[in-house]
Write a protein that holds these residues in place. Structure first.
Motif, PDB file in Angstrom:
ATOM      1  N   SER A   1     -34.805  41.526  17.787  1.00  0.00           N
ATOM      2  CA  SER A   1     -34.219  41.300  19.097  1.00  0.00           C
ATOM      3  C   SER A   1     -35.134  41.877  20.177  1.00  0.00           C
ATOM      4  O   SER A   1     -36.136  42.523  19.887  1.00  0.00           O
ATOM      5  CB  SER A   1     -32.853  41.980  19.167  1.00  0.00           C
ATOM      6  OG  SER A   1     -32.993  43.356  18.881  1.00  0.00           O
ATOM      7  N   THR A   2     -34.765  41.623  21.424  1.00  0.00           N
ATOM      8  CA  THR A   2     -35.469  42.241  22.541  1.00  0.00           C
ATOM      9  C   THR A   2     -35.459  43.749  22.356  1.00  0.00           C
ATOM     10  O   THR A   2     -34.431  44.333  22.045  1.00  0.00           O
ATOM     11  CB  THR A   2     -34.776  41.882  23.868  1.00  0.00           C
ATOM     12  OG1 THR A   2     -34.716  40.461  23.968  1.00  0.00           O
ATOM     13  CG2 THR A   2     -35.523  42.436  25.049  1.00  0.00           C
ATOM     14  N   TYR A   3     -36.617  44.388  22.533  1.00  0.00           N
ATOM     15  CA  TYR A   3     -36.664  45.834  22.329  1.00  0.00           C
ATOM     16  C   TYR A   3     -37.596  46.483  23.327  1.00  0.00           C
ATOM     17  O   TYR A   3     -38.143  45.824  24.207  1.00  0.00           O
ATOM     18  CB  TYR A   3     -37.036  46.183  20.882  1.00  0.00           C
ATOM     19  CG  TYR A   3     -38.437  45.835  20.458  1.00  0.00           C
ATOM     20  CD1 TYR A   3     -39.459  46.784  20.467  1.00  0.00           C
ATOM     21  CD2 TYR A   3     -38.749  44.559  20.009  1.00  0.00           C
ATOM     22  CE1 TYR A   3     -40.735  46.479  20.057  1.00  0.00           C
ATOM     23  CE2 TYR A   3     -40.033  44.240  19.591  1.00  0.00           C
ATOM     24  CZ  TYR A   3     -41.015  45.207  19.619  1.00  0.00           C
ATOM     25  OH  TYR A   3     -42.297  44.895  19.213  1.00  0.00           O
ATOM     26  N   SER A   4     -37.766  47.791  23.180  1.00  0.00           N
ATOM     27  CA  SER A   4     -38.573  48.586  24.097  1.00  0.00           C
ATOM     28  C   SER A   4     -38.059  48.460  25.525  1.00  0.00           C
ATOM     29  O   SER A   4     -38.789  48.153  26.456  1.00  0.00           O
ATOM     30  CB  SER A   4     -40.049  48.172  24.016  1.00  0.00           C
ATOM     31  OG  SER A   4     -40.858  49.091  24.706  1.00  0.00           O
ATOM     32  N   ASN A   5     -36.749  48.684  25.660  1.00  0.00           N
ATOM     33  CA  ASN A   5     -36.095  48.637  26.969  1.00  0.00           C
ATOM     34  C   ASN A   5     -36.297  47.299  27.670  1.00  0.00           C
ATOM     35  O   ASN A   5     -36.456  47.234  28.886  1.00  0.00           O
ATOM     36  CB  ASN A   5     -36.570  49.785  27.857  1.00  0.00           C
ATOM     37  CG  ASN A   5     -36.165  51.136  27.307  1.00  0.00           C
ATOM     38  OD1 ASN A   5     -34.999  51.500  27.339  1.00  0.00           O
ATOM     39  ND2 ASN A   5     -37.132  51.862  26.772  1.00  0.00           N
ATOM     40  N   GLY A   6     -36.293  46.226  26.901  1.00  0.00           N
ATOM     41  CA  GLY A   6     -36.383  44.897  27.471  1.00  0.00           C
ATOM     42  C   GLY A   6     -37.790  44.400  27.689  1.00  0.00           C
ATOM     43  O   GLY A   6     -37.994  43.230  28.029  1.00  0.00           O
ATOM     44  N   VAL A   7     -38.786  45.268  27.504  1.00  0.00           N
ATOM     45  CA  VAL A   7     -40.178  44.900  27.778  1.00  0.00           C
ATOM     46  C   VAL A   7     -40.661  43.808  26.827  1.00  0.00           C
ATOM     47  O   VAL A   7     -41.342  42.868  27.223  1.00  0.00           O
ATOM     48  CB  VAL A   7     -41.080  46.148  27.672  1.00  0.00           C
ATOM     49  CG1 VAL A   7     -42.541  45.763  27.635  1.00  0.00           C
ATOM     50  CG2 VAL A   7     -40.805  47.089  28.833  1.00  0.00           C
ATOM     51  N   VAL A   8     -40.305  43.911  25.549  1.00  0.00           N
ATOM     52  CA  VAL A   8     -40.776  42.979  24.526  1.00  0.00           C
ATOM     53  C   VAL A   8     -39.666  41.985  24.218  1.00  0.00           C
ATOM     54  O   VAL A   8     -38.574  42.389  23.791  1.00  0.00           O
ATOM     55  CB  VAL A   8     -41.199  43.709  23.243  1.00  0.00           C
ATOM     56  CG1 VAL A   8     -41.768  42.725  22.233  1.00  0.00           C
ATOM     57  CG2 VAL A   8     -42.216  44.796  23.563  1.00  0.00           C
ATOM     58  N   PRO A   9     -39.889  40.704  24.448  1.00  0.00           N
ATOM     59  CA  PRO A   9     -38.816  39.724  24.224  1.00  0.00           C
ATOM     60  C   PRO A   9     -38.526  39.545  22.750  1.00  0.00           C
ATOM     61  O   PRO A   9     -39.367  39.811  21.889  1.00  0.00           O
ATOM     62  CB  PRO A   9     -39.392  38.441  24.829  1.00  0.00           C
ATOM     63  CG  PRO A   9     -40.875  38.603  24.709  1.00  0.00           C
ATOM     64  CD  PRO A   9     -41.141  40.076  24.883  1.00  0.00           C
ATOM     65  N   GLY A  10     -37.327  39.081  22.445  1.00  0.00           N
ATOM     66  CA  GLY A  10     -36.949  38.845  21.064  1.00  0.00           C
ATOM     67  C   GLY A  10     -37.732  37.704  20.443  1.00  0.00           C
ATOM     68  O   GLY A  10     -38.447  36.957  21.114  1.00  0.00           O
ATOM     69  N   SER A  11     -37.606  37.581  19.153  1.00  0.00           N
ATOM     70  CA  SER A  11     -38.358  36.585  18.398  1.00  0.00           C
ATOM     71  C   SER A  11     -37.854  35.177  18.702  1.00  0.00           C
ATOM     72  O   SER A  11     -36.779  34.797  18.247  1.00  0.00           O
ATOM     73  CB  SER A  11     -38.227  36.871  16.903  1.00  0.00           C
ATOM     74  OG  SER A  11     -38.708  38.165  16.589  1.00  0.00           O
ATOM     75  N   HIS A  12     -38.591  34.435  19.433  1.00  0.00           N
ATOM     76  CA  HIS A  12     -38.391  33.032  19.805  1.00  0.00           C
ATOM     77  C   HIS A  12     -36.974  32.739  20.291  1.00  0.00           C
ATOM     78  O   HIS A  12     -36.154  33.624  20.495  1.00  0.00           O
ATOM     79  CB  HIS A  12     -38.825  32.084  18.690  1.00  0.00           C
ATOM     80  CG  HIS A  12     -37.973  32.090  17.457  1.00  0.00           C
ATOM     81  ND1 HIS A  12     -36.732  31.503  17.406  1.00  0.00           N
ATOM     82  CD2 HIS A  12     -38.177  32.601  16.224  1.00  0.00           C
ATOM     83  CE1 HIS A  12     -36.222  31.633  16.201  1.00  0.00           C
ATOM     84  NE2 HIS A  12     -37.088  32.308  15.463  1.00  0.00           N
TER      85      HIS A  12
END
Length: 942
Positions: free
Chosen positions: A577-588
């Motif tokens: 899922s989206t992680y790193s406080n929203g910085v990295v989007p989730g998988s596709h």
């Protein structure tokens, strides 16, 4: 506010080192195994304490954690992730320590998706040369997603820690809705102490229920350890072994039905019980009870639950044995157990050993350690030499008896420490073609036979001490086909990967002809190794995280297959899922639906998938937006099949989002956004829209030379919208670190700064404010007047494969553009030549470039001026140096004002599509038939 309870130091009294079980029991978050030592061979040495793929100076010995500076003088740190199902607003942190210098520890928090940034809590501990005690109560935010305890060494001293205890402290009272069991209020959630494995499972499952219940408006139900006989006679919810002892299951018939990973639930006479197998059974039971109460977990911190009233459940019982008992996903996938997965620790030992994904070999036996004394333990390559280089890609001589014994002995050390893990990969390094070719290994049989032989030998040694543990080898790049004569023994599994682009060339279209070989291989594995199969799923695009990559139907088709065939294990490679406080989007796209469907299909392959989708969408996107998102979902997920689109999980490929597909989808996404309004559902609609916009803007852009004048305003508006949405949602990671400037330059011919986050650059601010003004036109204006004529450098053309610092066959470096064969999608460039008046004579057009160095003269070029072809044939470029080649433009073809200059690589492919089709990286070799352009000169125009 800092709330210090006690800091006491002694200079003369040395406190006794405690190995007492009480330090590691109760509600202490720190597991005992973290202080039981580490394997004596592990070069990472920190094992459980060291974050994946990091090397720190961290050791554990005699129940003491030691953290010292690295060789380069930098501080080391030890990490511990606390329980994700926290309900407390404070932690009580205590330990005994010894360190001659001050040192620090911290609590680091994350919000996985849309919450506000939660600041780190950091504390300094005073120096003490003798053992001292430290204890502090630390307030923490209730809305945290994860909490990681981190202890830092000084740069010039070693800190020693023992008796570490972190206890969660709940708020005094949380009012809320009751949980009524047969009409009686639930007094508590109970768990009990038994063995290590069941105690941890039961305690965490109890915390998980309490966490979810409170997040959905429930009152604070006490979480208690059942110790006294009276504790087992309450109107309460009992978890795991406590439920069995409390007699909730009466005659025990339900318990007799529990298989691997299974669970049993019973409610009656005001009491409730959940029991389960050690493969996460209690967690699965909690999910079943929550959903029976109407509580559904669809995403990180996003629950769907009844709006009002107490939660009530009457007499009810259920037993459930999942088709796939181990369903594992990595820690970044969120609160995985609440999504229906088993705890990651059941199958993820390599993260403790410092290995790489499913390739833990180097963390067990390293080249650095043995390449001089035992080179015969490493793989003999095709040239007859042993592999003596590499790190994560180390490969072994898998038939060598001494090596097999050493590997097994070391794996046993890991097993003794990681008692909660039951599945251990023994595949060596990543990379293809590096397997051992010595006579002994070749005598075993095929490459697949060799790897199964190695797993069988290791498992034969480890099963004597750990008969319940499985050893897994992998069907991967060198072991695609089923075995010929060596088959897995009782505690050996095959971790099958539908990954390789040769058999699985269309990983978003299961029935595509490019997958014919993959389907054949899979059927053969199922036939020959039934009962020994596991799946290592590759459900996303690993090159481009923001790529829409619609793969729902492929993923669910494969999941249903392994559930029907009763595979033992499902593991995911980076389905997060989206992680790193929203910085990295989730998988596709549609990640949350993908993971929701995967777990449920792997539990029960008979589920009605369409009904599941219809049930999920309103809960996740809201009742108003759900019907619109369903239309969009159907269109985008069916698109690969309708377009016969083939794309692998490691493949960068452009052209999927056609203009017609965009015309269908963009209005639906706009409408879904409108329907979601200013609710929490808007966030989840935006997740889908951002993914679509990125792919749309990568496939249809100035850089691909497929945006005309009429389309330009809409294109500019959508690019600005993409930037605005990413800024609002804090999506600053675009496929890889530093990728954003490259994407803007190559796709949109627009330069932005390297400020992080990218959406805070001044250029992006201008783009959001006035996209038409910022982009400035349809193509770059880079032409310049010289005494020889008008020159258009490579940066003046859109398309091709940009090489910003091209130094091929030259001493200096220039910006150039590579044109590869047409099927690569990098085969054309286009620019605009602006003239003050129409020339009345033939104009000489000189292209400066070079072609591929291969012996054959295969590269072919076509040049068009204002849509009319003026030349098609050999490039004329040399192969060893840059030259100019002249092409005349007939009189009357150039016009006053804008003129479109198109240059194409028209070299024909020689490869057949075969198994994998046209793929830039895998199926075809695009390292021949290319040419590079530096500039174009239009002579005698001034």
């Amino acid at each position: 506010m800092k709330q210090m309870l006690a800091i006491m130091m002694t200079s003369s009294l040395v406190l006794a080192a405690a190995a007492s079980d009480t330090v590691f029991k109760g509600d202490n978050q720190i597991l005992r195994q973290y202080f039981e030592g580490v394997p004596d061979f592990n070069s990472h040495s920190g094992s459980l304490w060291v974050t994946y793929r990091r090397t720190e100076n961290v050791k554990v010995k005699d129940w003491t954690l030691s953290i010292g500076p690295k060789e380069d003088g930098k501080a080391s740190s030890a990490h511990y992730m606390l329980n994700r199902y926290a309900t407390g607003d404070c932690y009580q942190v205590s330990f005994q320590y010894r360190c001659p210098k001050n040192f620090t520890w911290s609590l680091n928090f994350s919000q996985a998706e849309f919450g506000p940034w939660v600041p780190t809590v950091s504390r300094t501990v005073p120096a003490s040369s003798e053992w001292a005690e430290y204890s502090e109560k630390v307030p923490v935010p209730l809305n945290r997603h994860t909490t990681t305890l981190q202890i830092f060494s000084p740069k010039d001293a070693v800190v020693e820690i023992r008796n570490l205890c972190v206890r969660e402290i709940d708020p005094k009272d949380i009012a809320g809705r009751e949980l009524l069991l047969d009409g009686k209020p639930c007094e508590a959630v109970y768990w009990m102490q038994t063995d290590d494995i069941n105690t941890l499972n039961d305690y965490e499952a109890a915390k998980m229920f309490r966490f979810a219940f409170q997040r959905c408006g429930g009152k604070k139900i006490p979480l208690l350890e059942a110790v006294h006989e009276d504790d087992f006679r309450k109107n309460a919810l009992y978890i795991g072994k406590a439920a069995e002892k409390a007699g909730v299951f009466q005659d025990g018939s339900l318990l007799q039905n529990i298989g691997e990973g299974g669970t049993a639930i019973r409610i009656g006479a005001g009491r409730a019980g959940i029991a389960g197998h050690i493969y996460g059974g209690p967690y699965l039971g909690v999910v079943q009870l929550l959903e029976h109460l109407g509580i559904h977990y669809t995403a990180e911190d996003h629950f769907h639950f009844p709006e009002s009233g107490d939660y009530q459940v009457v007499a009810w019982e259920k037993s459930l044995n999942p088709a796939v008992p181990i369903r594992s996903s990595e820690v970044r996938a969120g609160r995985v157990e609440l999504k229906g997965y088993t705890p990651s620790r059941c199958a993820d030992y390599q993260y403790y050993g410092g290995g790489y994904a499913a390739h833990p070999g180097n963390s067990v036996v390293s080249i650095k350690e043995f390449h001089q004394t035992h080179p015969e333990w490493f793989a003999m390559q095709a040239d007859g030499k042993r592999q003596t280089v590499g790190c994560r890609d180390v490969h072994y001589c898998l038939s060598n008896p001494e090596f097999i014994q050493l590997y097994a002995d070391r794996l046993l050390q890991i097993m003794r420490i990681n008692r909660h893990c039951f599945f251990y990969e023994v595949y060596d390094g990543d990379g293809g073609g590096l397997y051992c070719r010595c006579p002994a290994c070749q005598a075993v049989g095929s490459t697949t036979d060799l790897y199964i032989h190695f797993a069988n030998q290791v498992a034969g040694i480890t099963r004597k001490e750990f008969p319940q543990n499985y050893v897994m080898t992998t069907s991967y790049v060198d072991t695609l086909q089923a075995p010929q004569k060596v088959f897995p023994e009782s505690n050996v599994l095959i971790l099958y990967t539908a990954y390789h682009p040769t058999p699985w060339g269309a990983q978003n279209n299961f029935d595509h002809p490019y997958n014919e070989t993959g389907r054949k291989y899979l059927a053969e594995w199922d036939r020959l190794c039934a009962g020994h199969m596991a799946l290592y799923a590759h459900p996303v695009n690993y090159r481009e995280m923001m790529n829409i990559h619609p793969k729902f139907h492929f993923n669910t088709r494969l999941t249903r297959h392994i559930a029907e065939k009763r595979y033992k294990v499902l593991r995911n490679c980076f389905l997060v899922s989206t992680y790193s406080n929203g910085v990295v989007p989730g998988s596709h796209s549609f990640f949350d639906l993908n993971i929701y469907a995967q777990t449920r299909l792997s539990i029960d392959p008979k589920l009605d998938l369409e009904a599941l989708i219809d049930r999920f969408l309103p809960m996740h996107y809201g009742p108003d937006a759900a019907p619109v998102l369903r239309q969009y979902f159907d269109i985008i997920q069916e698109a690969p099949m309708k377009a016969n689109w083939a794309q692998g999980c490691e493949e960068v490929k452009r052209g999927f989002i056609t203009k017609e597909l965009a015309r269908q989808c963009l209005p639906l996404l706009d409408l879904a956004e409108q329907k979601a309004g200013q609710t929490v559902y808007r966030n989840y609609v935006f997740k889908e829209k951002i993914s679509f916009l990125w792919s749309y803007l990568s496939d249809n852009c100035l850089g691909r030379v497929n945006v005309d004048k009429a389309e330009f305003p809409e294109y500019a508006r959508r690019l600005a919208e993409f930037c605005s949405l990413c800024k609002e949602r804090n999506v600053s990671y675009m496929n890889r670190e530093g990728y954003a400037p490259e994407w803007f330059a190559s796709s949109h011919l627009y330069a932005i700064g390297k400020t992080n986050p990218w959406f805070n650059t001044s250029e992006v601010a201008k783009l959001i404010a006035d996209p038409l003004q910022a982009l400035g036109g349809r193509s770059p204006d880079a032409q310049k007047e010289t005494p020889q004529g008008i020159v258009m450098p490579a940066r003046g053309f859109a398309g091709g494969q940009v090489s910003p610092d091209c130094g091929w066959m030259r001493e200096d470096s220039v910006q150039a553009v590579i044109l590869r064969r047409p099927s690569s999608s990098f085969g054309m460039v286009q620019g605009t030549l602006i003239l003050r008046k129409k020339p009345d004579h033939e104009v000489k057009m000189l292209l400066k470039g070079i072609q591929d160095e291969k012996k054959e003269d295969t590269a072919r070029i076509e040049i068009l001026v204002n849509g009319k072809s003026i030349y098609q044939g050999k490039t004329g470029f040399l192969k060893d140096r840059w030259t100019q080649q002249a092409f005349p433009i007939p009189a009357g073809l150039l016009e006053e004002g804008e003129n479109t200059i198109t240059i194409r690589n028209v070299t024909a492919d020689t490869e057949k599509d075969g198994l994998c089709g046209a793929s830039f990286d895998e199926a075809r070799n695009y390292y021949w038939g290319w040419f590079i352009l530096e500039e174009v000169l239009f002579a005698d125009l001034l």
